[in-house]
Design an enzyme around this catalytic site. Structure first.
Site, mmCIF file in Angstrom:
data_model
loop_
_atom_site.group_PDB
_atom_site.id
_atom_site.type_symbol
_atom_site.label_atom_id
_atom_site.label_comp_id
_atom_site.label_asym_id
_atom_site.label_seq_id
_atom_site.Cartn_x
_atom_site.Cartn_y
_atom_site.Cartn_z
ATOM 1 N N ASN A 13 0.874 -1.183 0.000
ATOM 2 C CA ASN A 13 0.000 0.000 0.000
ATOM 3 C C ASN A 13 0.903 1.223 0.000
ATOM 4 O OD1 ASN A 13 -1.783 2.064 0.490
ATOM 5 N ND2 ASN A 13 -2.352 1.380 2.558
ATOM 6 N N TRP A 14 0.971 1.890 -1.142
ATOM 7 C CA TRP A 14 1.874 3.040 -1.251
ATOM 8 C C TRP A 14 1.291 4.297 -0.602
ATOM 9 C CZ3 TRP A 14 4.867 3.450 -6.566
ATOM 10 C CH2 TRP A 14 5.757 2.377 -6.653
ATOM 11 N N LYS A 15 0.012 4.238 -0.203
ATOM 12 C CA LYS A 15 -0.647 5.415 0.398
ATOM 13 C C LYS A 15 -0.459 6.618 -0.540
ATOM 14 C CE LYS A 15 -0.054 3.209 4.827
ATOM 15 N NZ LYS A 15 0.009 3.329 6.273
ATOM 16 N N HIS A 99 -9.473 1.322 5.158
ATOM 17 C CA HIS A 99 -8.197 1.510 5.873
ATOM 18 C C HIS A 99 -8.430 2.472 7.037
ATOM 19 C CE1 HIS A 99 -4.053 2.555 6.711
ATOM 20 N NE2 HIS A 99 -3.697 1.498 6.009
ATOM 21 N N GLU A 101 -6.775 4.845 8.008
ATOM 22 C CA GLU A 101 -6.517 6.253 7.645
ATOM 23 C C GLU A 101 -7.733 6.859 6.962
ATOM 24 O OE1 GLU A 101 -2.780 5.581 5.609
ATOM 25 O OE2 GLU A 101 -1.892 4.989 7.514
ATOM 26 N N GLU A 169 -5.092 -4.596 10.777
ATOM 27 C CA GLU A 169 -4.041 -3.590 10.936
ATOM 28 C C GLU A 169 -4.292 -2.811 12.229
ATOM 29 O OE1 GLU A 169 -2.175 -2.511 6.887
ATOM 30 O OE2 GLU A 169 -3.922 -1.233 7.162
ATOM 31 N N GLY A 175 3.036 2.378 10.773
ATOM 32 C CA GLY A 175 4.049 3.421 10.627
ATOM 33 C C GLY A 175 4.824 3.734 11.900
ATOM 34 N N SER A 214 3.696 -2.091 10.297
ATOM 35 C CA SER A 214 5.139 -2.251 10.508
ATOM 36 C C SER A 214 5.637 -3.644 10.137
ATOM 37 C CB SER A 214 5.514 -1.890 11.949
ATOM 38 O OG SER A 214 5.203 -0.522 12.211
ATOM 39 N N GLY A 235 2.968 -1.154 4.200
ATOM 40 C CA GLY A 235 3.045 0.257 3.834
ATOM 41 C C GLY A 235 4.464 0.647 3.455
ATOM 42 N N GLY A 236 5.171 1.284 4.388
ATOM 43 C CA GLY A 236 6.492 1.856 4.108
ATOM 44 C C GLY A 236 7.460 0.905 3.427
#
Ligand code: 13P
Length: 251
Positions: A13-15, A99, A101, A169, A175, A214, A235-236
Site C-alpha cells: 500500500n503506497w498510500k 483503511h 486512515e 491492521e 508506521g 510495521s 506500507g512503508g
C-alpha cells in the site's frame, strides 16, 4: 510449503506516495519476480494516478494492481472521487477499503465500507477490507471484540461466494515500528476467522486474513508463519523494491 497450503497474498500500500519516477520501483519489482519467482501472490496499490501507467509498465508480470479506496457509486456528480469501475478500467484487480486512515481521517463508517465493498464487487474487483483497533481499545482489553465487530458490520452478505481478503491492521502498529506479539496476532486472526465463518458460512473459510502494521523484511517470516495469517498488507516497506522483495521471499 506443503500440498494444500494456501498461497499468501502480500500487498503493498503506497498510500499518498509516488510520482512518475516511482514507476521504476514497480518495474524493478516486476523484473526481480520474473528473474526469481516468489511463492506469494503479489499486489501493489499505488496512488490512483499511477495505476494505468503502472499496468503498462508491469504488463505480463505476475504483480496485480489495486486502488486504495473507491466511491460507493459507479459514476456521477461526486467531484474528486474515483469509482470502482474507473479503477478496474485503469488496470486494477484489487482495492483496499476501510483503511484506518480513511476511517479516522475521512470519517468512514462500517456501513460506508460495506457499501464500497458492494461497489468493488460490481466492478469485478477483489476488496481487501481493513479492520484494526486503537491503542486505547487494546489497552482496555477490547481489541478482539472491537475488530470482530468491525468485520461483522463492514462485510455485506454479497461477499458470500466472492473472492476477498480482510486485513488486520492495529492502528498503533501502522508506521510506528511497533507490532503486536505473535500471540496477539494469532488471537485476533483466529477471532476474525470465526467471525467470517459465522457471517458468511463456508465462504468465510477461504478468504485470506492479512496482517498489516510495521511489517518489515526482518519480522515478515515470523508473522507470516502465524496460524491464520494469510499474507500481509505492507506500507512503508513496499515503497522500495529491494525491501518489498525481501518480504515477498519470506512467504
Ligand atoms: P506500515 O507498513 O508503513 O506500518 O503501514 C501499514 C499499512 O497501513 C498498510 O496498509
Amino acid at each position: 510449503m506443503t500440498v494444500g497450503t494456501p498461497v499468501k497474498l502480500i500487498v503493498g500500500n503506497w498510500k499518498m506516495n509516488g510520482l512518475t519516477p516511482a514507476l521504476e520501483e514497480a518495474h524493478a519489482l516486476g523484473q526481480m519476480i520474473e528473474a526469481e519467482p516468489v511463492k506469494a501472490r503479489v499486489g501493489l496499490c499505488p496512488p490512483a494516478t499511477l495505476i494505468a501507467q503502472m499496468a503498462w509498465k508491469l504488463r505480463g508480470s505476475a504483480v496485480e494492481l489495486g486502488g486504495q479506496d473507491c466511491h460507493d457509486k459507479d459514476s456521477g456528480a461526486f467531484t474528486g472521487s474515483v469509482s470502482a469501475p474507473m479503477l478496474a478500467d485503469a488496470g486494477a484487480r484489487l482495492v483496499i477499503l476501510g483503511h484506518s486512515e480513511r476511517r479516522e481521517g475521512f470519517g468512514e463508517t462500517d456501513a460506508d465500507v460495506a457499501a464500497k465493498v458492494e461497489a468493488a464487487l460490481r466492478a469485478g474487483l477483489e476488496p481487501i477490507i481493513c479492520v484494526g483497533e486503537s491503542l486505547e481499545t487494546r489497552e482496555a482489553g477490547d481489541a478482539v471484540a472491537f475488530v470482530t465487530g468491525q468485520v461483522r458490520a463492514s462485510l455485506p452478505d454479497s461477499l458470500k461466494d466472492r473472492a476477498f481478503a480482510v486485513a488486520y491492521e492495529p492502528i498503533w502498529a501502522i508506521g510506528t515500528g511497533l507490532t503486536p506479539t505473535l500471540e496477539q496476532i494469532g488471537e485476533v486472526h483466529a477471532a476474525i476467522r470465526a467471525a467470517l465463518v459465522e457471517r458468511l458460512g463456508d465462504g468465510g473459510r477461504q478468504a485470506p486474513i492479512l496482517y498489516g502494521g510495521s511489517m518489515k523484511p526482518d519480522n515478515a517470516a515470523d508473522i507470516l508463519a502465524v496460524a491464520d495469517v494469510g499474507g500481509g498488507l505492507v506500507g512503508g516497506a513496499s515503497l522500495k523494491a529491494a525491501d518489498f522483495i525481501r518480504i515477498l521471499k519470506a512467504a
